[in-house]
Write a protein that holds these residues in place. Structure first.
Motif, PDB file in Angstrom:
ATOM      1  N   PHE A 189       0.803  -1.102  -0.066  1.00 28.44           N
ATOM      2  CA  PHE A 189      -0.042   0.015   0.038  1.00 28.44           C
ATOM      3  C   PHE A 189       0.854   1.138  -0.025  1.00 28.44           C
ATOM      4  O   PHE A 189       2.144   1.276   0.358  1.00 28.44           O
ATOM      5  CB  PHE A 189      -0.882  -0.131   1.069  1.00 28.44           C
ATOM      6  CG  PHE A 189      -2.061  -0.729   1.291  1.00 28.44           C
ATOM      7  CD1 PHE A 189      -2.097  -2.127   1.127  1.00 28.44           C
ATOM      8  CD2 PHE A 189      -3.442  -0.053   1.041  1.00 28.44           C
ATOM      9  CE1 PHE A 189      -3.506  -2.810   0.956  1.00 28.44           C
ATOM     10  CE2 PHE A 189      -4.687  -0.560   0.944  1.00 28.44           C
ATOM     11  CZ  PHE A 189      -4.442  -2.070   0.949  1.00 28.44           C
ATOM     12  N   ALA A 190       0.377   2.370  -0.478  1.00 30.17           N
ATOM     13  CA  ALA A 190       1.065   3.602  -0.197  1.00 30.17           C
ATOM     14  C   ALA A 190      -0.106   4.597   0.376  1.00 30.17           C
ATOM     15  O   ALA A 190      -1.205   4.682  -0.437  1.00 30.17           O
ATOM     16  CB  ALA A 190       1.594   4.045  -1.734  1.00 30.17           C
ATOM     17  N   LEU A 191       0.383   5.188   1.428  1.00 32.26           N
ATOM     18  CA  LEU A 191      -0.530   6.156   1.973  1.00 32.26           C
ATOM     19  C   LEU A 191       0.291   7.446   1.801  1.00 32.26           C
ATOM     20  O   LEU A 191       1.322   7.587   2.405  1.00 32.26           O
ATOM     21  CB  LEU A 191      -0.858   6.056   3.462  1.00 32.26           C
ATOM     22  CG  LEU A 191      -1.610   6.755   4.111  1.00 32.26           C
ATOM     23  CD1 LEU A 191      -2.930   6.980   3.684  1.00 32.26           C
ATOM     24  CD2 LEU A 191      -1.386   6.506   5.736  1.00 32.26           C
ATOM     25  N   GLU A 192      -0.497   8.324   1.031  1.00 34.80           N
ATOM     26  CA  GLU A 192       0.570   9.714   0.564  1.00 34.80           C
ATOM     27  C   GLU A 192      -0.436  10.965   0.762  1.00 34.80           C
ATOM     28  O   GLU A 192      -1.717  10.831   0.921  1.00 34.80           O
ATOM     29  CB  GLU A 192       0.801   9.703  -0.826  1.00 34.80           C
ATOM     30  CG  GLU A 192       1.430   8.300  -1.380  1.00 34.80           C
ATOM     31  CD  GLU A 192       3.142   8.275  -0.771  1.00 34.80           C
ATOM     32  OE1 GLU A 192       3.562   9.303  -0.287  1.00 34.80           O
ATOM     33  OE2 GLU A 192       3.470   7.207  -0.891  1.00 34.80           O
ATOM     34  N   ILE A 241       0.619  -1.935  -6.100  1.00 24.39           N
ATOM     35  CA  ILE A 241       0.610  -1.127  -5.222  1.00 24.39           C
ATOM     36  C   ILE A 241      -0.574  -0.665  -5.090  1.00 24.39           C
ATOM     37  O   ILE A 241      -1.258  -0.130  -6.271  1.00 24.39           O
ATOM     38  CB  ILE A 241       2.037  -0.106  -5.120  1.00 24.39           C
ATOM     39  CG1 ILE A 241       1.854   0.490  -3.730  1.00 24.39           C
ATOM     40  CG2 ILE A 241       1.997   0.611  -6.096  1.00 24.39           C
ATOM     41  CD1 ILE A 241       3.354   1.269  -3.376  1.00 24.39           C
ATOM     42  N   VAL A 242      -1.624  -0.304  -3.999  1.00 18.65           N
ATOM     43  CA  VAL A 242      -2.578   0.142  -3.744  1.00 18.65           C
ATOM     44  C   VAL A 242      -2.273   1.502  -3.290  1.00 18.65           C
ATOM     45  O   VAL A 242      -2.016   1.584  -1.977  1.00 18.65           O
ATOM     46  CB  VAL A 242      -3.329  -0.658  -2.843  1.00 18.65           C
ATOM     47  CG1 VAL A 242      -4.808   0.038  -2.863  1.00 18.65           C
ATOM     48  CG2 VAL A 242      -3.498  -2.054  -3.602  1.00 18.65           C
ATOM     49  N   LEU A 243      -2.842   2.651  -3.847  1.00 19.11           N
ATOM     50  CA  LEU A 243      -2.397   4.167  -3.494  1.00 19.11           C
ATOM     51  C   LEU A 243      -3.732   4.360  -2.910  1.00 19.11           C
ATOM     52  O   LEU A 243      -4.942   4.393  -3.356  1.00 19.11           O
ATOM     53  CB  LEU A 243      -2.093   4.848  -4.872  1.00 19.11           C
ATOM     54  CG  LEU A 243      -2.065   6.465  -4.437  1.00 19.11           C
ATOM     55  CD1 LEU A 243      -1.121   6.990  -3.277  1.00 19.11           C
ATOM     56  CD2 LEU A 243      -1.925   7.061  -5.685  1.00 19.11           C
ATOM     57  N   ASN A 244      -3.857   5.236  -1.739  1.00 17.17           N
ATOM     58  CA  ASN A 244      -4.749   5.848  -1.125  1.00 17.17           C
ATOM     59  C   ASN A 244      -4.221   7.234  -0.579  1.00 17.17           C
ATOM     60  O   ASN A 244      -3.076   7.246   0.103  1.00 17.17           O
ATOM     61  CB  ASN A 244      -5.489   5.130   0.066  1.00 17.17           C
ATOM     62  CG  ASN A 244      -4.614   4.188   1.093  1.00 17.17           C
ATOM     63  OD1 ASN A 244      -5.645   3.490   1.927  1.00 17.17           O
ATOM     64  ND2 ASN A 244      -3.453   4.323   1.294  1.00 17.17           N
ATOM     65  N   SER A 245      -4.719   8.253  -0.780  1.00 13.90           N
ATOM     66  CA  SER A 245      -4.426   9.685  -0.338  1.00 13.90           C
ATOM     67  C   SER A 245      -5.294  10.246   0.556  1.00 13.90           C
ATOM     68  O   SER A 245      -6.496  10.288   0.431  1.00 13.90           O
ATOM     69  CB  SER A 245      -4.338  10.282  -1.823  1.00 13.90           C
ATOM     70  OG  SER A 245      -4.203  12.099  -1.408  1.00 13.90           O
ATOM     71  N   LEU A 246      -4.429  10.902   1.369  1.00 13.15           N
ATOM     72  CA  LEU A 246      -5.109  11.502   2.515  1.00 13.15           C
ATOM     73  C   LEU A 246      -5.895  12.861   1.983  1.00 13.15           C
ATOM     74  O   LEU A 246      -6.791  13.312   2.583  1.00 13.15           O
ATOM     75  CB  LEU A 246      -4.423  11.903   3.698  1.00 13.15           C
ATOM     76  CG  LEU A 246      -4.063  10.614   4.436  1.00 13.15           C
ATOM     77  CD1 LEU A 246      -3.192  10.834   5.786  1.00 13.15           C
ATOM     78  CD2 LEU A 246      -5.280   9.744   4.788  1.00 13.15           C
ATOM     79  N   ARG A 247      -5.572  13.045   0.682  1.00 14.44           N
ATOM     80  CA  ARG A 247      -6.496  14.288   0.189  1.00 14.44           C
ATOM     81  C   ARG A 247      -7.581  14.129  -0.336  1.00 14.44           C
ATOM     82  O   ARG A 247      -8.456  14.975  -0.619  1.00 14.44           O
ATOM     83  CB  ARG A 247      -5.665  15.009  -1.090  1.00 14.44           C
ATOM     84  CG  ARG A 247      -4.296  15.814  -0.684  1.00 14.44           C
ATOM     85  CD  ARG A 247      -3.786  16.814  -1.415  1.00 14.44           C
ATOM     86  NE  ARG A 247      -3.032  16.068  -2.556  1.00 14.44           N
ATOM     87  CZ  ARG A 247      -2.456  16.741  -3.345  1.00 14.44           C
ATOM     88  NH1 ARG A 247      -2.464  18.214  -3.281  1.00 14.44           N
ATOM     89  NH2 ARG A 247      -1.586  16.269  -4.274  1.00 14.44           N
TER      90      ARG A 247
END
Ligand code: PMT
Length: 217
Positions: free
Chosen positions: A144-147, A167-173
């Motif tokens: 995962f990538a938490l960006e 890779i599974v991207l999730n963004s706090l934006r």
């Protein structure tokens, strides 16, 4: 009833935060609830996989006899637990939010309130996922990538550096994405493909991730 499309497959899944002790009463942690990782474990088990779920502190519960829960606290403990099972896994999904740094010294007694400033020295933890990438044989390895910024670029760098298959991207934006929510909004990257998804429940996100893996196995 789900079809047992993962019958005979072994999954290694991590979930939750890690806690890095400062002294006997305090720690450095993060906001991961464990839900994303537990939902992945539940969905994989429903599809017939045997799941080793390694989780940091979380109030999430398991609901399937195909899941074995291993509880750990620190990043170091997660590292050691993961490498007991990595060799024999067919699929590994690292959804835990692992601390990058840990206090250099864990005080054995409660730190007293004396000075106006207190400095805690931190040292880097070993990157579990990167080490898994280096030791990869036939496992399908998912990170995962938490960006919070330059999301896609950072995710693609992690995909390559850590030798991942997905890779599974999730963004706090993105509103409703990341931790502490019941929902998530993700984007997948493999070395050759990318795919975007709308905001959905973490149960549905888990299904999307496992559907994707199912196609690749
Ligand atoms: O638990 P929830 O509340 O449901 O929230 C889910 C989540 C936001 C925690 C999850 O979707 C998520 O993004 N998990 C990864 C969080 C993270 O630490 O991302 P990162 O970009 O810092 O790390 C990249 C990858 O390397 C991750 O797969 C991580 O597990 C791994 N890593 C990081 C550091 C380290 N020392 N070892 C690692 O293996």
């Amino acid at each position: 009833e789900a079809k047992e499309t993962f019958a005979g497959k072994k999954f290694l899944i991590t979930a939750g935060p890690t806690y890095e002790n400062i002294d006997p009463v305090r720690f450095i942690g993060n906001h991961s609830s464990g839900k994303m990782g537990f939902d992945l474990a539940k969905e994989a088990a429903k599809r017939g996989a045997k799941v080793i779920l390694i989780s940091g502190p979380s109030s999430q519960k398991i609901d399937n006899k195909n899941i074995t829960l291993h509880k750990i606290t620190s990043a170091k403990e997660m590292f050691d637990e993961v490498f007991k099972y990595y060799d024999s896994a067919d699929v590994a999904i690292m959804s835990a939010a692992v601390a990058d740094y840990t206090p250099k010294v864990k005080a054995t007694e409660k730190i007293k309130k004396n000075e106006n400033e207190l400095t805690i020295e931190l040292v880097k933890n070993k990157d579990i996922l990167r080490t898994m990438g280096e030791q990869k044989k036939n496992q399908f390895l998912v990170g995962f990538a938490l960006e919070t910024q330059n999301e896609e670029e950072n995710a693609k760098v992690k995909l390559v550096k850590k030798n991942l298959d997905l890779i599974v991207l999730n963004s706090l934006r993105d509103e409703g994405a990341g931790f502490a929510n019941e929902t998530n909004k993700v984007k997948f990257f493999t070395p050759t493909e990318e795919q975007s998804f709308s905001l959905k429940s973490k149960e549905e996100v888990a299904k999307d991730i496992l559907n994707f893996i199912e196609e690749k196995l």
